[in-house]
Design a protein around this motif. Structure first.
Motif, PDB file in Angstrom:
ATOM      1  N   ALA A  96       0.874  -1.180   0.000  1.00 19.37           N
ATOM      2  CA  ALA A  96       0.000   0.000   0.000  1.00 19.37           C
ATOM      3  C   ALA A  96       0.906   1.224   0.000  1.00 19.37           C
ATOM      4  CB  ALA A  96      -0.880  -0.003   1.239  1.00 19.37           C
ATOM      5  N   ILE A  97       0.826   2.010  -1.072  1.00 21.01           N
ATOM      6  CA  ILE A  97       1.610   3.249  -1.114  1.00 21.01           C
ATOM      7  C   ILE A  97       0.715   4.373  -0.594  1.00 21.01           C
ATOM      8  CG2 ILE A  97       2.751   4.920  -2.631  1.00 21.01           C
ATOM      9  CD1 ILE A  97       3.618   2.628  -4.414  1.00 21.01           C
ATOM     10  N   VAL A  98       1.176   5.037   0.462  1.00 19.27           N
ATOM     11  CA  VAL A  98       0.346   6.092   1.054  1.00 19.27           C
ATOM     12  C   VAL A  98       1.000   7.447   0.779  1.00 19.27           C
ATOM     13  CG1 VAL A  98      -0.808   6.917   3.130  1.00 19.27           C
ATOM     14  CG2 VAL A  98      -0.335   4.458   2.863  1.00 19.27           C
ATOM     15  N   CYS A  99       0.296   8.272   0.002  1.00 15.38           N
ATOM     16  CA  CYS A  99       0.814   9.594  -0.355  1.00 15.38           C
ATOM     17  C   CYS A  99       0.477  10.594   0.756  1.00 15.38           C
ATOM     18  CB  CYS A  99       0.200  10.076  -1.664  1.00 15.38           C
ATOM     19  SG  CYS A  99       0.440   8.938  -3.015  1.00 15.38           S
ATOM     20  N   ALA A 100       1.248  11.669   0.781  1.00 14.84           N
ATOM     21  CA  ALA A 100       1.095  12.656   1.853  1.00 14.84           C
ATOM     22  C   ALA A 100      -0.309  13.269   1.886  1.00 14.84           C
ATOM     23  CB  ALA A 100       2.144  13.751   1.679  1.00 14.84           C
ATOM     24  N   ASP A 101      -0.991  13.323   0.752  1.00 12.40           N
ATOM     25  CA  ASP A 101      -2.307  13.979   0.728  1.00 12.40           C
ATOM     26  C   ASP A 101      -3.467  12.997   0.964  1.00 12.40           C
ATOM     27  OD1 ASP A 101      -2.232  12.511  -1.607  1.00 12.40           O
ATOM     28  OD2 ASP A 101      -3.402  13.989  -2.734  1.00 12.40           O
ATOM     29  N   ARG A 143       9.091   3.542   5.836  1.00 12.88           N
ATOM     30  CA  ARG A 143       8.936   4.994   5.618  1.00 12.88           C
ATOM     31  C   ARG A 143       9.823   5.387   4.432  1.00 12.88           C
ATOM     32  NH1 ARG A 143       7.896   7.968  11.147  1.00 12.88           N
ATOM     33  NH2 ARG A 143       6.675   6.378  12.234  1.00 12.88           N
ATOM     34  N   VAL A 144       9.223   6.018   3.443  1.00  9.12           N
ATOM     35  CA  VAL A 144       9.984   6.378   2.236  1.00  9.12           C
ATOM     36  C   VAL A 144      10.016   7.901   2.081  1.00  9.12           C
ATOM     37  CG1 VAL A 144       9.536   4.249   0.931  1.00  9.12           C
ATOM     38  CG2 VAL A 144       7.864   6.106   0.838  1.00  9.12           C
ATOM     39  N   LYS A 145      11.059   8.395   1.396  1.00 13.47           N
ATOM     40  CA  LYS A 145      11.141   9.865   1.272  1.00 13.47           C
ATOM     41  C   LYS A 145      10.102  10.389   0.277  1.00 13.47           C
ATOM     42  CE  LYS A 145      15.060  10.447  -1.966  1.00 13.47           C
ATOM     43  NZ  LYS A 145      15.067   9.054  -2.448  1.00 13.47           N
ATOM     44  N   CYS A 200      -3.793 -13.988  -0.503  1.00 13.75           N
ATOM     45  CA  CYS A 200      -2.771 -13.565  -1.467  1.00 13.75           C
ATOM     46  C   CYS A 200      -2.853 -12.060  -1.653  1.00 13.75           C
ATOM     47  CB  CYS A 200      -2.952 -14.295  -2.789  1.00 13.75           C
ATOM     48  SG  CYS A 200      -4.561 -14.055  -3.513  1.00 13.75           S
ATOM     49  N   THR A 201      -4.051 -11.507  -1.475  1.00 10.35           N
ATOM     50  CA  THR A 201      -4.240 -10.070  -1.696  1.00 10.35           C
ATOM     51  C   THR A 201      -4.152  -9.248  -0.405  1.00 10.35           C
ATOM     52  OG1 THR A 201      -6.604 -10.439  -1.545  1.00 10.35           O
ATOM     53  CG2 THR A 201      -5.682 -10.360  -3.759  1.00 10.35           C
ATOM     54  N   ALA A 202      -3.676  -9.848   0.670  1.00 12.24           N
ATOM     55  CA  ALA A 202      -3.547  -9.048   1.901  1.00 12.24           C
ATOM     56  C   ALA A 202      -2.516  -7.939   1.681  1.00 12.24           C
ATOM     57  CB  ALA A 202      -3.101  -9.948   3.047  1.00 12.24           C
ATOM     58  N   VAL A 203      -2.727  -6.817   2.365  1.00 10.40           N
ATOM     59  CA  VAL A 203      -1.692  -5.770   2.357  1.00 10.40           C
ATOM     60  C   VAL A 203      -0.520  -6.328   3.158  1.00 10.40           C
ATOM     61  CG1 VAL A 203      -1.078  -3.446   3.145  1.00 10.40           C
ATOM     62  CG2 VAL A 203      -3.364  -3.873   2.223  1.00 10.40           C
ATOM     63  N   LYS A 204       0.624  -6.491   2.504  1.00 10.86           N
ATOM     64  CA  LYS A 204       1.757  -7.129   3.185  1.00 10.86           C
ATOM     65  C   LYS A 204       2.924  -6.172   3.390  1.00 10.86           C
ATOM     66  CE  LYS A 204       0.159 -11.552   1.570  1.00 10.86           C
ATOM     67  NZ  LYS A 204      -0.119 -12.207   0.320  1.00 10.86           N
ATOM     68  N   LEU A 205       2.663  -4.906   3.059  1.00 11.87           N
ATOM     69  CA  LEU A 205       3.698  -3.881   3.212  1.00 11.87           C
ATOM     70  C   LEU A 205       3.033  -2.516   3.058  1.00 11.87           C
ATOM     71  CD1 LEU A 205       6.825  -3.385   3.312  1.00 11.87           C
ATOM     72  CD2 LEU A 205       6.764  -3.350   0.823  1.00 11.87           C
ATOM     73  N   VAL A 206       3.390  -1.588   3.964  1.00 17.64           N
ATOM     74  CA  VAL A 206       2.951  -0.204   3.762  1.00 17.64           C
ATOM     75  C   VAL A 206       4.187   0.613   3.422  1.00 17.64           C
ATOM     76  CG1 VAL A 206       2.024   1.847   4.912  1.00 17.64           C
ATOM     77  CG2 VAL A 206       0.975  -0.380   5.313  1.00 17.64           C
ATOM     78  N   LEU A 207       4.091   1.411   2.367  1.00 19.15           N
ATOM     79  CA  LEU A 207       5.175   2.319   1.994  1.00 19.15           C
ATOM     80  C   LEU A 207       4.590   3.719   2.128  1.00 19.15           C
ATOM     81  CD1 LEU A 207       6.145   0.209  -1.123  1.00 19.15           C
ATOM     82  CD2 LEU A 207       7.724   0.659   0.755  1.00 19.15           C
ATOM     83  N   VAL A 208       4.971   4.407   3.199  1.00 18.79           N
ATOM     84  CA  VAL A 208       4.317   5.686   3.488  1.00 18.79           C
ATOM     85  C   VAL A 208       5.317   6.829   3.372  1.00 18.79           C
ATOM     86  CG1 VAL A 208       4.626   5.252   6.001  1.00 18.79           C
ATOM     87  CG2 VAL A 208       2.987   6.968   5.236  1.00 18.79           C
ATOM     88  N   GLU A 209       4.858   7.941   2.785  1.00 17.21           N
ATOM     89  CA  GLU A 209       5.739   9.109   2.701  1.00 17.21           C
ATOM     90  C   GLU A 209       6.056   9.564   4.119  1.00 17.21           C
ATOM     91  OE1 GLU A 209       5.670  11.726  -0.988  1.00 17.21           O
ATOM     92  OE2 GLU A 209       3.544  11.445  -0.605  1.00 17.21           O
ATOM     93  N   GLU A 210       7.355   9.754   4.408  1.00 17.44           N
ATOM     94  CA  GLU A 210       7.778   9.931   5.803  1.00 17.44           C
ATOM     95  C   GLU A 210       7.152  11.154   6.477  1.00 17.44           C
ATOM     96  OE1 GLU A 210      12.014   9.760   5.571  1.00 17.44           O
ATOM     97  OE2 GLU A 210      12.187  11.598   4.401  1.00 17.44           O
ATOM     98  N   CYS A 211       6.784  12.168   5.685  1.00 16.59           N
ATOM     99  CA  CYS A 211       6.234  13.383   6.301  1.00 16.59           C
ATOM    100  C   CYS A 211       4.883  13.123   6.983  1.00 16.59           C
ATOM    101  CB  CYS A 211       6.123  14.504   5.273  1.00 16.59           C
ATOM    102  SG  CYS A 211       5.101  14.051   3.876  1.00 16.59           S
ATOM    103  N   ILE A 212       4.179  12.061   6.640  1.00 15.80           N
ATOM    104  CA  ILE A 212       2.888  11.787   7.300  1.00 15.80           C
ATOM    105  C   ILE A 212       2.898  10.470   8.089  1.00 15.80           C
ATOM    106  CG2 ILE A 212       1.255  13.151   5.909  1.00 15.80           C
ATOM    107  CD1 ILE A 212       0.981   9.994   4.665  1.00 15.80           C
TER     108      ILE A 212
END
Ligand SMILES: NC(=O)c1ccc[n+]([C@@H]2O[C@H](COP(=O)([O-])OP(=O)(O)OC[C@H]3O[C@@H](n4cnc5c(N)ncnc54)[C@H](O)[C@@H]3O)[C@@H](O)[C@H]2O)c1
Length: 496
Positions: A270-275, A401-403, A297-309
């Motif tokens: 799951a990619i989570v954008c700042a907005d 947490r990703v930049k 198989c379709t479970a969310v198995k990783l969150v990649l979230v913009e570090e500012c939020i």
């Protein structure tokens, strides 16, 4: 167990296998114990079929297929509608067995069986339209050709289809193969997952009771690791439809000249954008990651979230997770024991590895009793940790947490697994750009990954699969194209 299923159970308390419309005990005299994940104690047993019985199953399926292929399409559909009705009527015992074999919460187990009946009905209807029409091509569309040839392209059956579903949707992923295979005019040899075998045998009884011709579906039981290779490399196999983990990669390598349909593991991010709308996002992530204890198989198995939020998102996710109920499937708890002790050990190993390398366990110390694992949210996961890349198939959610979202997309595309993914943002242009950049079979925008509705195309890229499923695509997989060309002595033009 209702009398509807009486024939399936042997005198000695072991479930029989199904061949040529007969419930039989294996000549091996051996049974395979099925352990209840909630207790790790044996709950059922099934026949350990022999290689000779596998041969018989294929030979009988081959005979049956010839007659079935000559059965009018509307009759095939009529048969499947009868099966679906019987499954709906007799759903509860199948669901009860699923609770004991795979520890699925009782309500979800029931829903799976009814959804499977719906899938069969839908497949019957879609199959009528899909196979009811072919294509007529005229030669003069190709440069230099005159209109002297008419080509009729029709869809013909493959023959005997080997269907191998996994434990986690043992019924749904069995019928998603069987329904399209039968509508296309094929017969099926079904090899159920060990845990899920009894539920599959009860499901087969619904086909038998609907008046199935002998041999149309034969169901052989036994450990995949013991009879698996014999089945998948059998000379009478004409196609393989498999859902499971990396075993599928080996099967694909050995399969030879037969069409294969593979639905394998995933590391859905799951990619989570700042907005993003963080309340809605957190709620989708919690449900997506932890339904059926993450064994999807379709479970969310990783969150990649913009570090500012990240500091805003993580507490919301943890709050949702802490509200989840943990316990036994009979009590409809949300988090139930995972499928086996070895699976629980594997999951624990992933968490311990991340912990040792400095990740943060936001849900408190790791807690486990037998196969029951309390849900874990692991923050500050970094690429050197196994959790950043591997599929836990358990109630564990790693957060990286990703930049920025470019880093997130690069992480997704670097994984060998590429089933689904999702992106959360209020900016639809951004959502489309990120979805386009993610090299995965599906991307959901503003919701967690999902397989259904069952008629949507569903596929994994790279090590997550070969081919595409979903009702229509599975119908397409289950047939081959045959052309018959009419040659005319001189060009003929319609109405010309
Ligand atoms: N992509 C999808 O649509 C999808 C859907 C559900 C599950 N899965 C994946 O399935 C995995 C979990 O299911 P599982 O633990 O049942 O998977 P698994 O690979 O262990 O087993 C799947 C099936 O293969 C059989 N099998 C085992 N060894 C075999 C062999 N050598 N030859 C032939 N068959 C063999 C098993 O008995 C079972 O029926 C996860 O990785 C999950 O992501 C994928």
């Amino acid at each position: 167990m209702s009398s509807f299923y009486a024939e399936v159970l042997g005198q000695n308390g072991s479930y029989k296998f199904f061949l040529d419309n007969e419930w039989r005990e294996s000549a091996s005299g051996k049974q395979l114990a099925i352990l209840n994940p909630s207790t790790n104690a044996p709950v059922y047993s099934v026949q350990a079929c022999t290689k000779a019985e596998v041969d018989e199953a294929f030979q009988s399926a081959k005979r049956a297929q010839k007659t079935w292929a000559r059965t009018p399409l509307w009759r095939r559909a009529e048969f499947l509608h009868k099966v679906a009705a019987l499954m709906r009527e007799n759903a509860q015992p199948i669901a009860d067995v699923l609770v004991k074999e795979v520890a699925k919460p009782a309500v979800d187990a029931y829903t799976e069986v009814v959804r499977s009946a719906d899938l069969i009905s839908y497949t019957a209807e879609e199959g009528l339209r899909y196979f009811g029409e072919g294509k007529l091509l005229a030669s003069d569309s190709f440069p230099g050709q005159d209109r002297t040839k008419l080509c009729m392209a029709s869809k013909v059956p493959l023959g005997v289809v080997l269907a191998i579903p996994p434990f986690n949707y043992a019924i749904n992923l069995a019928v998603s193969k069987i329904g399209p295979a039968l509508m296309a005019g094929n017969s099926v040899v079904l090899k159920p997952p060990t845990q899920g075998s009894v539920a599959n045998l009860l499901m087969v009884q619904c086909f038998a009771a609907a008046g199935m011709p002998p041999g149309l579906i034969n169901c052989v039981t036994g450990r995949g690791s013991e009879i698996g290779d014999y089945l998948t490399t059998h000379p009478l196999v004409n196609a393989i439809s498999f859902t499971g983990g990396d075993t599928g990669i080996d099967i694909a390598r050995k399969a030879g000249m037969v069409p294969i349909q593979m639905e394998l593991g995933g590391k859905d991010a799951a990619i989570v954008c700042a907005d993003a709308d963080l309340a809605a996002t957190a709620s989708h992530i919690v449900k997506g990651a932890f339904s059926y204890s993450g064994q999807r198989c379709t479970a969310v198995k990783l969150v990649l979230v913009e570090e500012c939020i990240a500091d805003e998102l993580v507490p919301r996710v943890v709050e949702g997770v802490k509200r989840m109920s943990v316990g036994m499937p009979e009590d409809n708890k949300q988090i139930t024991p995972v499928i086996s002790e070895s699976s629980a050990n594997f999951i624990e190993g992933l968490v311990r590895d991340a912990e040792a390398k400095g990740a943060t366990l936001c849900t408190g110390p790791f807690r486990r009793e037998g196969n029951l694992i309390w849900p874990v949210v692991v923050d500050n996961v970094t690429p050197d940790m196994r959790l950043a890349w591997e599929e836990p198939f358990g109630p564990v959610l790693p957060i990286v947490r990703v930049k920025d979202t470019q880093e997130a997309v690069e992480h997704v595309n670097a994984n060998r697994l590429a089933l689904q993914g999702c992106v959360f943002t209020k900016d639809i242009d951004r959502a489309i750009a990120i979805a386009d950049a993610m090299e995965t079979g599906s991307v959901q925008i503003n919701s967690a990954p999902a397989r259904g509705p069952d008629h949507f195309p569903f596929q994994g890229f790279r090590d997550s699969g070969i081919g595409s499923q979903g009702v229509t695509n599975s119908l397409a997989f289950m047939c081959k194209t045959k052309t018959t060309v009419i040659n005319m002595p001189k060009p003929s033009f319609t109405m010309g």
